[in-house]
Design a protein around this motif. Structure first.
Motif, PDB file in Angstrom:
ATOM      1  N   SER A  13      -4.211  -1.962   4.661  1.00 21.49           N
ATOM      2  CA  SER A  13      -3.420  -1.250   5.288  1.00 21.49           C
ATOM      3  C   SER A  13      -4.074  -0.448   6.499  1.00 21.49           C
ATOM      4  O   SER A  13      -5.356  -0.133   6.448  1.00 21.49           O
ATOM      5  CB  SER A  13      -2.920  -0.236   4.112  1.00 21.49           C
ATOM      6  N   ASN A  52       0.688   3.466   0.023  1.00 20.72           N
ATOM      7  CA  ASN A  52       0.537   2.938  -1.028  1.00 20.72           C
ATOM      8  C   ASN A  52      -0.365   1.586  -0.775  1.00 20.72           C
ATOM      9  O   ASN A  52       0.261   0.595  -0.679  1.00 20.72           O
ATOM     10  CB  ASN A  52       1.950   2.449  -1.732  1.00 20.72           C
ATOM     11  N   ALA A  57       1.409  -8.450  -1.408  1.00 26.23           N
ATOM     12  CA  ALA A  57       2.737  -8.684  -0.554  1.00 26.23           C
ATOM     13  C   ALA A  57       3.922  -8.768  -1.736  1.00 26.23           C
ATOM     14  O   ALA A  57       5.045  -8.514  -1.073  1.00 26.23           O
ATOM     15  CB  ALA A  57       2.473 -10.102   0.132  1.00 26.23           C
ATOM     16  N   CYS A  59       4.637  -7.017  -3.983  1.00 20.66           N
ATOM     17  CA  CYS A  59       5.172  -5.579  -4.514  1.00 20.66           C
ATOM     18  C   CYS A  59       5.878  -5.076  -3.431  1.00 20.66           C
ATOM     19  O   CYS A  59       7.198  -4.664  -3.423  1.00 20.66           O
ATOM     20  CB  CYS A  59       4.057  -4.561  -4.568  1.00 20.66           C
ATOM     21  N   TYR A  60       5.519  -5.283  -2.227  1.00 18.54           N
ATOM     22  CA  TYR A  60       6.141  -4.686  -0.870  1.00 18.54           C
ATOM     23  C   TYR A  60       7.399  -5.562  -0.973  1.00 18.54           C
ATOM     24  O   TYR A  60       8.395  -4.923  -0.365  1.00 18.54           O
ATOM     25  CB  TYR A  60       5.157  -5.097   0.249  1.00 18.54           C
ATOM     26  N   SER A  61       7.507  -6.751  -1.037  1.00 17.18           N
ATOM     27  CA  SER A  61       8.768  -7.662  -0.906  1.00 17.18           C
ATOM     28  C   SER A  61       9.924  -7.078  -1.972  1.00 17.18           C
ATOM     29  O   SER A  61      11.142  -7.509  -1.594  1.00 17.18           O
ATOM     30  CB  SER A  61       8.384  -9.137  -1.046  1.00 17.18           C
ATOM     31  N   ALA A  64       8.528  -1.929  -3.193  1.00 17.73           N
ATOM     32  CA  ALA A  64       7.164  -0.944  -3.056  1.00 17.73           C
ATOM     33  C   ALA A  64       7.187  -0.345  -1.649  1.00 17.73           C
ATOM     34  O   ALA A  64       6.970  -1.302  -1.068  1.00 17.73           O
ATOM     35  CB  ALA A  64       6.157  -1.110  -3.806  1.00 17.73           C
ATOM     36  N   PRO A  65       7.466   0.852  -1.162  1.00 20.09           N
ATOM     37  CA  PRO A  65       6.962   1.311   0.219  1.00 20.09           C
ATOM     38  C   PRO A  65       5.604   1.090   0.492  1.00 20.09           C
ATOM     39  O   PRO A  65       4.933   1.524  -0.416  1.00 20.09           O
ATOM     40  CB  PRO A  65       7.542   2.612   0.130  1.00 20.09           C
ATOM     41  N   ALA A  66       5.178   0.707   1.830  1.00 14.70           N
ATOM     42  CA  ALA A  66       3.932   0.949   2.252  1.00 14.70           C
ATOM     43  C   ALA A  66       3.386   2.278   2.426  1.00 14.70           C
ATOM     44  O   ALA A  66       2.043   2.411   2.200  1.00 14.70           O
ATOM     45  CB  ALA A  66       3.840   0.234   3.642  1.00 14.70           C
ATOM     46  N   CYS A 113       6.492  -3.892  -9.450  1.00 15.45           N
ATOM     47  CA  CYS A 113       4.985  -4.062  -9.384  1.00 15.45           C
ATOM     48  C   CYS A 113       4.056  -3.889 -10.332  1.00 15.45           C
ATOM     49  O   CYS A 113       4.480  -2.900 -11.254  1.00 15.45           O
ATOM     50  CB  CYS A 113       4.488  -3.051  -7.838  1.00 15.45           C
TER      51      CYS A 113
END
Length: 283
Positions: A13, A52, A57, A59-61, A64-66, A113
């Motif tokens: 990040s 987060n 990848a 989880c984000y897709s 889950a917010p970054a 996630c």
């Protein structure tokens, strides 16, 4: 980059997750008499936002917010403080309203996630009232009691995810509608140098939900923790000036088996209980 689950590469990040928020508080009071005061107050607090990091990848897709934003709680309160019976009776109380913006919560759902992340679920609010009484019945005998009522709910949903369903109108987790506590204490001199005392106390916690989600998926659903009351009993003798004291006690007098925390963010849905009845001596 390949720390953690080898099959789910992590993405660094580049966000610091920094946040800033001004706080404010103000109050006014009116002394109606020497024994009665009314007041009104406003206060504000917040929790930091953050990131987060390193979820992967996949989880984000899946939603889950970054990063997540600060949440802010405002408190509007009116109340009174009073004494009566030549100072032997104290009675205080308050009514309050607390709007909660960008409500933060930890989310764990395998459909999104394999790691826990934080998210802003929406806005919430709390209506409540509380009161306490302290009454010295005689020189040796005192009674104390306090109670609170809290009506809390999520008012809007901003975390749209088919795997983690939360609905406006749901009660917030770990907030009971009704709580109270009370105690009775008798204390008197014993001879010229000592004081003896006996005390009984009880505390009640109302039922409360363990999570905000309403659908049980993969075993990670909410449960309603039942309300419970815990009582304690103690007897003691002490020397004035607090030089020494001896006390015998029984905690959890009626050996109540209470669920005090339910972990919905793990694979085993673990429930934590209170201590059983304990007989003790303290010097």
């Amino acid at each position: 980059q390949y720390a953690g689950y080898f099959w789910n590469p992590k993405l660094p990040s580049f966000s610091t997750g920094g946040s800033n928020k001004w706080n404010a508080k103000a109050g006014v009071n009116f002394k109606a008499s020497n024994t009665l005061l009314f007041y009104a107050s406003f206060g504000q607090g917040f929790r930091d936002g953050g990131i987060n990091a390193s979820l992967g990848a996949s989880c984000y897709s899946r939603g889950a917010p970054a990063s997540y934003q600060p949440d802010t709680l405002n408190s509007y309160e009116i109340g009174w403080k009073s004494t009566d019976l030549q100072g032997r009776l104290t009675w205080n109380g308050a009514l309050y309203y607390m709007p909660w913006k960008n409500y933060q919560a930890a989310v764990f759902d395998l459909s999104i996630c394999p790691s826990t992340f934080n998210a802003n679920l929406g806005n919430a609010r709390v209506y409540g009232a509380e009161s306490n009484i302290d009454y010295r019945v005689t020189q040796n005998f005192t009674l104390q009691a306090s109670a609170s009522y809290n009506d809390s709910e999520l008012t809007s949903n901003t975390f749209y995810n088919a795997n983690y369903i939360v609905n406006p109108g749901e009660r917030l987790p770990y907030i009971a509608y009704f709580n109270f506590s009370a105690n009775a204490r008798y204390q008197r001199p014993w001879g010229d140098r000592y004081k003896v005392y006996a005390q009984y106390d009880i505390a009640h916690k109302g039922d409360m939900w363990s999570d905000l989600r309403i659908v049980d998926r993969h075993g990670f659903g909410r449960s309603l923790q039942p309300g419970y009351s815990i009582s304690n009993l103690r007897f003691g003798i002490k020397m004035p000036g607090e030089h020494w004291q001896v006390e015998t006690y029984i905690s959890n007098l009626f050996n109540k088996d209470a669920i005090i925390f339910t972990n919905t963010g793990n694979y085993d849905h673990c429930e934590t209980t209170n201590e059983p009845r304990v007989f003790g001596l303290k010097v």
